[in-house]
Write an enzyme that holds these catalytic residues in place. Structure first.
Site, short mmCIF file in Angstrom:
data_model
loop_
_atom_site.label_atom_id
_atom_site.label_comp_id
_atom_site.label_asym_id
_atom_site.label_seq_id
_atom_site.Cartn_x
_atom_site.Cartn_y
_atom_site.Cartn_z
N GLU A 39 0.27 -1.29 0.15
CA GLU A 39 0.11 0.11 -0.12
C GLU A 39 0.61 1.09 -0.30
OE1 GLU A 39 -2.60 -0.04 3.32
OE2 GLU A 39 -3.69 -1.92 2.81
N ARG A 96 -6.82 5.49 -24.49
CA ARG A 96 -7.25 4.96 -25.52
C ARG A 96 -8.63 4.35 -24.85
NH1 ARG A 96 -1.48 1.48 -26.02
NH2 ARG A 96 -0.72 1.57 -23.84
N GLN A 97 -8.63 3.69 -23.62
CA GLN A 97 -9.80 3.34 -23.40
C GLN A 97 -11.14 4.19 -23.22
OE1 GLN A 97 -9.84 0.28 -20.60
NE2 GLN A 97 -7.46 0.12 -20.43
N LYS A 194 -3.74 1.31 -42.73
CA LYS A 194 -4.06 0.45 -42.15
C LYS A 194 -5.06 -0.48 -41.83
CE LYS A 194 -3.48 1.18 -37.06
NZ LYS A 194 -2.55 1.42 -36.19
#
Length: 324
Positions: A39, A96-97, A194
């Site tokens: 922790e 990216r999410q 791409k």
């Protein structure tokens, strides 16, 4: 005016030290340790009551530890009665999410935005988000910086300004970024077509050009595994490019990135220092790291004095040469 203090997490202390040098300030005193079970623990070792606090912590590897440490630092300063807390996040992880591209998946970028806000951050200062619309996930002010000026200034210093160069967008999503670099450096624009088939990425075609005999410049916000940009480099070389330079703000360099970049026909890899390089990256001898400390330092100074941050990016590019 309230005083200004800058503190660093464990993710990138070298960058924070350079920012403090630019500002002419001592690095803030803070104790960051871990309990035996892993922790994170934070104790602010100086008075910050009524202070304008800036916490520098990119959420890079180890991503979850860096993020949790940032949240705990914000909480510590909030309970220590800091007047304003700005989370300076040079690299914003989980970016990216940013959408649901299939069923039953999270929008984790929004979750991270909520966590930072609920922890007590009053504003966020970041650089080259993977998707600019992530700024809208926050209910607090977000200042979105760009490393483009120092990257363009460095490329121009190599003599590739307004020459027979071609700026290549590694995919359709990077066209706007590539067009901005064309406007700054000159040359022509080309786009890699791409295609993605499951987990396999294929660079099928090249649109625009010409490529043969020219120096190719590729720009992206980050290099992660390197598969896309290295595949694009191989395609460009097959089409006759004389030299290939690639540049990105964030050198994530995970997975087999070192192997991919080592075998690609790349003259130089230009990165910023938003993410510190690891010892295993030393085998890449063609990496050039540009410091973003002056950009962040100038932005911090302007935020503290309630001045325009966007105005600094309207300076002539020649003034940015000092930053690398």
């Amino acid at each position: 005016m309230k005083s200004l203090k800058v503190f660093s997490g464990n993710a990138n202390p070298k960058l924070t030290t350079k920012i403090c040098e630019y500002l002419g300030l001592p690095l803030g005193k803070i104790n960051l340790t871990r309990f035996p079970d892993g922790e994170s623990f934070c104790r602010v070792d100086e008075d910050v009551r009524g202070v304008d606090v800036f916490i520098v912590q990119p959420t890079c590897r180890p991503v979850n530890d860096s993020l949790m440490e940032l949240l705990i630092m914000i909480e510590s300063f909030k309970r220590a009665s800091a007047d304003r807390i700005t989370a300076v996040i040079p690299y914003f992880g989980y970016a990216r999410q940013d959408r649901k591209d299939e069923g039953r998946t999270p929008i984790t970028a929004k979750l991270v935005a909520n966590l930072l806000t609920r922890a007590g951050a009053d504003r966020v200062l970041t650089m080259d988000l993977h998707a600019a619309q992530i700024q809208g996930f926050f209910d607090i002010p977000v200042d979105h910086l760009s490393a483009s000026p120092i990257i363009d200034a460095y490329i121009a210093s190599l003599g590739y300004e307004n020459k027979d160069t071609v700026v290549v967008s590694p995919d359709e999503g990077s066209i706007k970024r590539a067009a901005r670099h064309v406007a700054a450096l000159g040359g022509t624009l080309a786009i890699i077509d791409k295609r993605r088939h499951g987990n396999i990425v294929e660079q099928a075609n090249l649109i625009g050009g010409p490529i043969e005999g020219r120096v190719a410049l590729m720009f992206d916000d980050m290099i992660s595994t390197g598969s896309s940009i290295c595949g694009a480099a191989h395609l460009i070389r097959q089409m006759g490019a004389s030299k290939i330079y690639i540049a990105a703000t964030h050198g994530v360099l995970c997975g087999n990135a070192v192997e991919q970049l080592s075998s690609a026909p790349i003259e130089e890899i230009v990165l910023s220092d938003t993410i510190p390089l690891l010892p295993e990256h030393d085998v890449l001898k063609n990496i050039k790291v540009l410091s973003t400390a002056s950009i962040f330092g100038e932005a911090i100074k302007r935020i503290h004095h309630d001045e325009s941050v966007s105005q600094m990016f309207q300076e002539s590019r020649t003034s940015w040469g000092q930053y690398f």
